[in-house]
Write a protein that holds these residues in place. Structure first.
Motif, mmCIF file in Angstrom:
data_model
loop_
_atom_site.group_PDB
_atom_site.id
_atom_site.type_symbol
_atom_site.label_atom_id
_atom_site.label_comp_id
_atom_site.label_asym_id
_atom_site.label_seq_id
_atom_site.Cartn_x
_atom_site.Cartn_y
_atom_site.Cartn_z
ATOM 1 N N SER A 12 1.130 -2.387 -2.550
ATOM 2 C CA SER A 12 0.507 -3.764 -2.365
ATOM 3 C C SER A 12 0.394 -4.358 -3.886
ATOM 4 O O SER A 12 0.615 -5.527 -4.030
ATOM 5 N N LYS A 13 0.222 -3.395 -4.824
ATOM 6 C CA LYS A 13 0.247 -3.925 -6.274
ATOM 7 C C LYS A 13 1.614 -4.399 -6.586
ATOM 8 O O LYS A 13 1.524 -5.299 -7.679
ATOM 9 N N TYR A 14 2.600 -3.788 -6.122
ATOM 10 C CA TYR A 14 3.828 -4.109 -6.727
ATOM 11 C C TYR A 14 4.862 -4.919 -5.947
ATOM 12 O O TYR A 14 5.845 -5.546 -6.182
ATOM 13 N N ASP A 15 4.165 -5.057 -4.585
ATOM 14 C CA ASP A 15 5.031 -5.574 -3.387
ATOM 15 C C ASP A 15 4.794 -7.327 -3.568
ATOM 16 O O ASP A 15 4.024 -7.783 -2.850
ATOM 17 N N VAL A 16 5.423 -8.085 -4.558
ATOM 18 C CA VAL A 16 4.829 -9.255 -4.963
ATOM 19 C C VAL A 16 5.298 -10.370 -3.917
ATOM 20 O O VAL A 16 4.778 -11.271 -3.736
ATOM 21 N N ASN A 17 6.256 -10.039 -3.077
ATOM 22 C CA ASN A 17 6.621 -11.003 -1.969
ATOM 23 C C ASN A 17 5.848 -10.785 -0.505
ATOM 24 O O ASN A 17 6.041 -11.218 0.244
ATOM 25 N N SER A 18 4.937 -9.647 -0.658
ATOM 26 C CA SER A 18 4.340 -9.175 0.388
ATOM 27 C C SER A 18 5.043 -8.957 1.592
ATOM 28 O O SER A 18 4.372 -9.255 2.800
ATOM 29 N N ASP A 19 6.386 -8.264 1.602
ATOM 30 C CA ASP A 19 6.962 -8.075 2.843
ATOM 31 C C ASP A 19 6.855 -6.582 3.435
ATOM 32 O O ASP A 19 7.404 -6.300 4.376
ATOM 33 N N ASP A 32 -2.776 6.780 -3.134
ATOM 34 C CA ASP A 32 -2.939 5.685 -1.870
ATOM 35 C C ASP A 32 -1.565 4.881 -2.177
ATOM 36 O O ASP A 32 -1.569 4.011 -2.822
ATOM 37 N N CYS A 33 -0.627 5.055 -1.161
ATOM 38 C CA CYS A 33 0.537 4.608 -1.156
ATOM 39 C C CYS A 33 0.385 2.991 -0.689
ATOM 40 O O CYS A 33 1.226 2.167 -1.240
ATOM 41 N N ASP A 34 -0.426 2.903 -0.019
ATOM 42 C CA ASP A 34 -0.682 1.247 0.661
ATOM 43 C C ASP A 34 -1.362 0.339 -0.890
ATOM 44 O O ASP A 34 -0.636 -0.664 -0.863
ATOM 45 N N ARG A 35 -2.091 1.139 -1.653
ATOM 46 C CA ARG A 35 -2.388 0.561 -2.786
ATOM 47 C C ARG A 35 -1.212 0.225 -3.773
ATOM 48 O O ARG A 35 -1.252 -0.805 -4.445
ATOM 49 N N ILE A 36 -0.568 1.289 -4.113
ATOM 50 C CA ILE A 36 0.699 1.280 -4.950
ATOM 51 C C ILE A 36 1.639 0.418 -4.419
ATOM 52 O O ILE A 36 1.976 -0.611 -5.255
ATOM 53 N N LEU A 41 7.824 6.182 0.226
ATOM 54 C CA LEU A 41 7.124 6.310 -1.039
ATOM 55 C C LEU A 41 6.337 7.687 -0.889
ATOM 56 O O LEU A 41 6.185 8.729 -1.698
ATOM 57 N N GLN A 42 5.682 7.740 0.475
ATOM 58 C CA GLN A 42 4.780 8.932 0.980
ATOM 59 C C GLN A 42 5.711 10.328 1.084
ATOM 60 O O GLN A 42 5.276 11.348 0.373
ATOM 61 N N ASP A 95 18.526 1.521 2.544
ATOM 62 C CA ASP A 95 18.365 0.078 3.004
ATOM 63 C C ASP A 95 18.212 -0.970 1.975
ATOM 64 O O ASP A 95 18.124 -1.977 2.205
ATOM 65 N N GLY A 96 17.963 -0.391 0.831
ATOM 66 C CA GLY A 96 17.735 -1.324 -0.329
ATOM 67 C C GLY A 96 16.279 -1.697 -0.488
ATOM 68 O O GLY A 96 15.765 -2.432 -1.197
ATOM 69 N N LEU A 97 15.586 -1.166 0.009
ATOM 70 C CA LEU A 97 13.665 -1.238 0.339
ATOM 71 C C LEU A 97 13.118 0.202 0.254
ATOM 72 O O LEU A 97 13.579 1.105 0.813
ATOM 73 N N ILE A 98 12.318 0.006 -0.571
ATOM 74 C CA ILE A 98 11.264 1.242 -0.404
ATOM 75 C C ILE A 98 9.866 1.116 0.622
ATOM 76 O O ILE A 98 9.183 0.231 0.225
ATOM 77 N N SER A 99 9.879 1.644 1.632
ATOM 78 C CA SER A 99 8.796 1.684 2.412
ATOM 79 C C SER A 99 7.621 2.241 2.080
ATOM 80 O O SER A 99 7.795 3.659 1.383
ATOM 81 N N PRO A 100 6.453 2.093 2.693
ATOM 82 C CA PRO A 100 5.361 3.167 2.275
ATOM 83 C C PRO A 100 5.684 4.271 2.664
ATOM 84 O O PRO A 100 5.086 5.403 2.191
ATOM 85 N N GLN A 101 6.398 4.717 3.957
ATOM 86 C CA GLN A 101 6.767 5.821 4.328
ATOM 87 C C GLN A 101 7.735 6.670 3.530
ATOM 88 O O GLN A 101 7.271 7.761 3.106
#
Length: 157
Positions: free
Chosen positions: A135-142, A129-133, A115-116, A107-113
């Motif tokens: 949040s660090k790079y998800d600059v638009n917080s989506d 910690d996928c959530d930490r990874i 990545l996990q 879908d053009g996006l990488i979800s935490p799931q």
């Protein structure tokens, strides 16, 4: 050129990956174990091709760290005669191929799931910690990492 790209990992994360891949615990990753790693990350290479690239039958930790940096992260300097624009285009193509390894549903996006799931296949899920990874790079917080964010993550050193 191989470019599987995984996020820049700490030495302890690379050590954990090495230990996880070293199934017979002999302190060396065999070509078979390396082929398995590359296959899991979407790069299909024969043991003979890998033997040619690696030049030996197995890698100790230091050699694997170098292999990780040069092959998996695509940090080699092959083709220095090319101009910067061509190099950047090639790097973007390689990064996009790597992005697709993580974008499991396309879908053009990488979800935490997603990545996990990929990190789990690589034997690295236990201590990351996928959530930490994310949040660090998800600059638009989506809640997802798009290609632009992925590119920034992969080029961060």
């Amino acid at each position: 050129m191989f470019c599987v790209t995984m996020a820049s990992l700490s030495t302890s994360d690379v050590q954990q990956m090495f230990n996880s891949l070293d199934q017979n615990k002999d302190g060396l990753l065999s070509l078979d174990e390396l082929v398995w790693l590359l296959d899991k990350t979407g790069v299909h290479v024969s043991e003979d091709e890998l033997a040619y690239l690696v030049g030996k039958e197995g890698l100790d930790f230091d050699e694997f760290s170098y292999f990780y940096d040069m092959i998996l992260l695509g940090n080699n300097n092959v083709g220095n005669e090319k101009n910067d624009e061509v190099k950047e285009e090639e790097m973007d193509k390689d990064l996009f191929k790597a992005f697709k390894v993580f974008d499991l549903n396309g879908d053009g996006l990488i979800s935490p799931q997603e990545l996990q799931s990929v990190l789990w296949k690589l034997g690295m899920w236990d201590n990351l910690d996928c959530d930490r990874i994310m949040s660090k790079y998800d600059v638009n917080s989506d809640g997802f990492v798009d290609f632009s964010e992925f590119k920034s993550m992969m080029l961060a050193h």
